[in-house]
Enzyme design. Sequence first.
Site, PDB file in Angstrom:
ATOM      1  N   SER A 202     -25.057  66.598  32.158  1.00  0.00           N
ATOM      2  CA  SER A 202     -25.534  68.381  31.773  1.00  0.00           C
ATOM      3  C   SER A 202     -27.065  69.438  33.117  1.00  0.00           C
ATOM      4  CB  SER A 202     -26.470  68.039  30.370  1.00  0.00           C
ATOM      5  OG  SER A 202     -27.467  67.993  30.302  1.00  0.00           O
TER       6      SER A 202
ATOM      7  N   LYS B 226     -37.185  61.897  24.095  1.00  0.00           N
ATOM      8  CA  LYS B 226     -36.511  62.018  22.969  1.00  0.00           C
ATOM      9  C   LYS B 226     -35.718  61.104  21.562  1.00  0.00           C
ATOM     10  CE  LYS B 226     -35.148  66.825  22.038  1.00  0.00           C
ATOM     11  NZ  LYS B 226     -33.689  66.395  21.632  1.00  0.00           N
ATOM     12  N   ASP B 227     -33.958  61.294  22.372  1.00  0.00           N
ATOM     13  CA  ASP B 227     -33.046  60.854  23.086  1.00  0.00           C
ATOM     14  C   ASP B 227     -33.301  59.274  23.226  1.00  0.00           C
ATOM     15  OD1 ASP B 227     -31.886  63.176  22.750  1.00  0.00           O
ATOM     16  OD2 ASP B 227     -31.223  63.140  25.516  1.00  0.00           O
TER      17      ASP B 227
ATOM     18  N   THR C 270     -26.734  72.830  13.580  1.00  0.00           N
ATOM     19  CA  THR C 270     -27.673  71.707  14.352  1.00  0.00           C
ATOM     20  C   THR C 270     -27.035  70.614  13.916  1.00  0.00           C
ATOM     21  OG1 THR C 270     -29.710  70.613  14.252  1.00  0.00           O
ATOM     22  CG2 THR C 270     -29.358  71.750  12.117  1.00  0.00           C
TER      23      THR C 270
ATOM     24  N   LEU D  56     -30.413  65.666  11.529  1.00  0.00           N
ATOM     25  CA  LEU D  56     -30.376  65.250  10.591  1.00  0.00           C
ATOM     26  C   LEU D  56     -32.161  66.075  10.041  1.00  0.00           C
ATOM     27  CD1 LEU D  56     -29.257  61.816   9.436  1.00  0.00           C
ATOM     28  CD2 LEU D  56     -27.938  64.235   9.733  1.00  0.00           C
ATOM     29  N   ARG D  57     -32.831  66.068  11.106  1.00  0.00           N
ATOM     30  CA  ARG D  57     -34.408  65.685  10.969  1.00  0.00           C
ATOM     31  C   ARG D  57     -34.848  67.947  11.064  1.00  0.00           C
ATOM     32  NH1 ARG D  57     -37.306  68.911  14.625  1.00  0.00           N
ATOM     33  NH2 ARG D  57     -35.781  68.361  16.005  1.00  0.00           N
ATOM     34  N   ARG D  58     -33.312  68.657  11.831  1.00  0.00           N
ATOM     35  CA  ARG D  58     -34.069  69.379  11.235  1.00  0.00           C
ATOM     36  C   ARG D  58     -32.924  70.116  10.760  1.00  0.00           C
ATOM     37  NH1 ARG D  58     -32.057  70.304  17.768  1.00  0.00           N
ATOM     38  NH2 ARG D  58     -34.319  70.283  18.848  1.00  0.00           N
TER      39      ARG D  58
ATOM     40  N   ARG E 108     -22.408  70.153  18.088  1.00  0.00           N
ATOM     41  CA  ARG E 108     -23.399  69.198  19.253  1.00  0.00           C
ATOM     42  C   ARG E 108     -22.714  69.464  20.571  1.00  0.00           C
ATOM     43  NH1 ARG E 108     -22.051  63.921  18.037  1.00  0.00           N
ATOM     44  NH2 ARG E 108     -22.470  63.775  20.043  1.00  0.00           N
ATOM     45  N   GLY E 109     -22.949  68.923  21.536  1.00  0.00           N
ATOM     46  CA  GLY E 109     -22.631  68.942  23.037  1.00  0.00           C
ATOM     47  C   GLY E 109     -23.829  69.787  23.246  1.00  0.00           C
TER      48      GLY E 109
ATOM     49  N   VAL F 224     -26.976  71.868  25.871  1.00  0.00           N
ATOM     50  CA  VAL F 224     -27.249  72.842  25.516  1.00  0.00           C
ATOM     51  C   VAL F 224     -26.351  73.859  25.520  1.00  0.00           C
ATOM     52  CG1 VAL F 224     -29.011  74.726  26.024  1.00  0.00           C
ATOM     53  CG2 VAL F 224     -29.718  72.252  25.791  1.00  0.00           C
TER      54      VAL F 224
ATOM     55  N   ARG G 109     -23.314  74.167  23.419  1.00  0.00           N
ATOM     56  CA  ARG G 109     -23.990  74.780  21.809  1.00  0.00           C
ATOM     57  C   ARG G 109     -23.887  75.973  21.659  1.00  0.00           C
ATOM     58  NH1 ARG G 109     -28.767  71.865  20.469  1.00  0.00           N
ATOM     59  NH2 ARG G 109     -28.900  70.932  22.610  1.00  0.00           N
TER      60      ARG G 109
ATOM     61  N   CYS H 239     -31.987  57.425  14.924  1.00  0.00           N
ATOM     62  CA  CYS H 239     -31.476  58.933  15.195  1.00  0.00           C
ATOM     63  C   CYS H 239     -30.931  59.280  13.804  1.00  0.00           C
ATOM     64  CB  CYS H 239     -30.008  58.621  16.156  1.00  0.00           C
ATOM     65  SG  CYS H 239     -30.108  59.534  17.766  1.00  0.00           S
TER      66      CYS H 239
END
Length: 307
Positions: free
Chosen positions: A12, A80-81, A121, A124-126, A143-144, A146, A149, A234
């Site tokens: 990406s 973060k991933d 989004t 789940l956090r957002r 999803r996808g 940046v 999206r 996640c």
Amino acid sequence: MKNVIRIGTRDSELALWQATTVQNKLEALGHNTALIPVKSTGDLVLDKPLYEMGITGIFTKTLDVALIKEEIDIAVHSMKDVPTQLPKGVVKTAVLERADTNDILVHKGTDFLDNEGTIATGSLRRKAQWLAKYPKHKVVDLRGNVNSRLIKLIENDWQGAVFAKAGLERIKLLPKDALELDWMLPAPAQGAMLIVALEKNEAVVEACSELNHENSNITTLVEREFLRTLEGGCTAPIGALAEIKNKTVYFKGCLHALDGSTSVEVTKERSLNKVMGFGKSCAYEVLESGGKQLMDEIKNELNNSVH
């Protein structure tokens, strides 16, 4: 080191930006490098939310396999991933200096904030933090990478979508009117880039360790320890942010119900020289203040939504 360091990356635009940044830094230190782009399952399967795929680290798995097969020497990830447990034989070699940790809202006008509206989004956090603040809103899955999206936001009748500010800044796609969500706690290690390598590949580990940024390493360590102790991966709406000021580590963490209706939060500080186990103790405080029950409810809800 005269051997070429093969840098594995997702293909990406953002992942390539990150890998190229590492490449330039290593070359500046006199190392020879080559970029090896790899497609990840996370980029290919876009019709299912991440947590339904039952994979932690879906965006990192393909690179981990390439690393273990020795097709690449290092992998560069958005930290973060990355699952809090690295695969056997794989080690963290460097955390680069962290960028902005905030989330932002890319929107088509903000009038909807006080009324009803739909935002998108895949996190789940957002979603949970957004619904806690805006319970009248609807949140849809997005999803996808940046770029895709952003395109989906334009094509759909949603009012906005939430992104990590650092990601959009890095590839110069941050809209001037994007709304900074400074009330939303970021994902653990958001804004940080991580380099991993095989532990046995000592020359590569040593070469990359020169790129480590100590403060970023410490703050992400605290946040990820918090996440691991809460058993996040996640799959739960967990936010965490550690910051270092005047030799003190300031920490904020939260665990939200999936619908944002309840949350358990923690705010603590500790001296920098006593930082070992800080993230874990903050997580225990959350678990003891109702977080354990909330975690069980989240797991049940997610299991029921998959079956």
